[in-house]
Design a protein around this motif. Structure first.
Motif, PDB file in Angstrom:
ATOM      1  N   ARG A 109       0.837  -1.217   0.000  1.00 32.36           N
ATOM      2  CA  ARG A 109       0.000   0.000   0.000  1.00 32.36           C
ATOM      3  C   ARG A 109       0.865   1.257   0.000  1.00 32.36           C
ATOM      4  O   ARG A 109       0.555   2.234  -0.678  1.00 32.36           O
ATOM      5  N   MET A 112       2.347   1.588  -3.487  1.00 32.94           N
ATOM      6  CA  MET A 112       1.317   2.004  -4.447  1.00 32.94           C
ATOM      7  C   MET A 112       0.922   3.465  -4.224  1.00 32.94           C
ATOM      8  O   MET A 112       0.627   4.174  -5.186  1.00 32.94           O
ATOM      9  N   ILE A 121      -5.722  -0.768  -4.752  1.00 32.43           N
ATOM     10  CA  ILE A 121      -5.673  -1.833  -3.742  1.00 32.43           C
ATOM     11  C   ILE A 121      -6.421  -1.412  -2.475  1.00 32.43           C
ATOM     12  O   ILE A 121      -5.980  -1.654  -1.363  1.00 32.43           O
ATOM     13  N   ALA A 178      -2.430  -5.090  -7.935  1.00 33.76           N
ATOM     14  CA  ALA A 178      -1.290  -4.176  -8.020  1.00 33.76           C
ATOM     15  C   ALA A 178      -0.319  -4.560  -9.131  1.00 33.76           C
ATOM     16  O   ALA A 178       0.468  -3.713  -9.576  1.00 33.76           O
TER      17      ALA A 178
END
Length: 189
Positions: A109, A112, A121, A178
């Motif tokens: 996370r 990203m 996500i 992802a």
């Protein structure tokens, strides 16, 4: 930062961690159920703070950051205590799967977010089911005393394995979501 009700509940969940841990180690018959109750209350505040944030429209960047941190701290603390109490591979395996997934997905996370793709996500329904299964499993294992004819610890262990399976499933789903972004990022190599 303005304090609101959801953020206060999240902070209360973090404050419950040392209380829950202290109760876990007390040498009294009632200590195990008491630690389970504190853990259960923390789990309820997780649901309640999200509900209130949506209902009262009290979203904040602080809350978005702190809520998942509080959840992970509580679950990891409980799993470490349970493995310490019952040092067996049977318990260590799902605990490592759950803790490892939390670390991996938190890192994913973060990465990203740096790429501007955090929304790809976002938390899914599967993540919510996984979290609920973990909380119930850990609650039952912390309780440690059979209720009538129900072996709570054994039932909790079975549910912990189910939640470890859900944990892996949700991790693969997040990685799959992802992957298009990650494979196109030339910073990977």
């Amino acid at each position: 930062m303005r304090m609101n009700v959801p953020n206060s509940l999240t902070l209360a969940r973090i404050v419950m961690i040392p209380v829950f841990m202290l109760l876990f180690f007390l040498p009294f018959h009632w200590a195990a159920p008491a630690s389970a109750i504190i853990f259960g209350l923390a789990g309820l505040t997780d649901w309640l703070d999200g509900y209130l944030a949506r209902r009262l429209e009290q979203y904040s960047n602080f809350g978005a950051f702190l809520d998942p941190v509080a959840d992970k701290l509580m679950v990891v603390a409980a799993l470490v205590l349970l493995v310490q109490h019952d040092a067996s591979p049977l318990l260590a395996i799902p605990a490592v799967i759950i803790i490892g997934r939390e670390i991996a997905i938190s890192a994913l996370r973060e990465w990203m977010s740096e790429l501007g793709e955090r929304a790809s996500i976002a938390v899914s329904w599967l993540g919510k089911v996984k979290t609920t299964a973990q909380m119930v499993a850990i609650f039952l294992m912390l309780w440690r005393h059979d209720i009538a004819w129900i072996p709570t610890y054994t039932l909790g262990m079975v549910l912990l394995y189910a939640s470890a399976g859900l944990t892996l499933w949700s991790m693969f789903n997040y990685l799959k979501a992802a992957w298009p972004t990650l494979k196109d990022d030339d910073r990977l190599l």
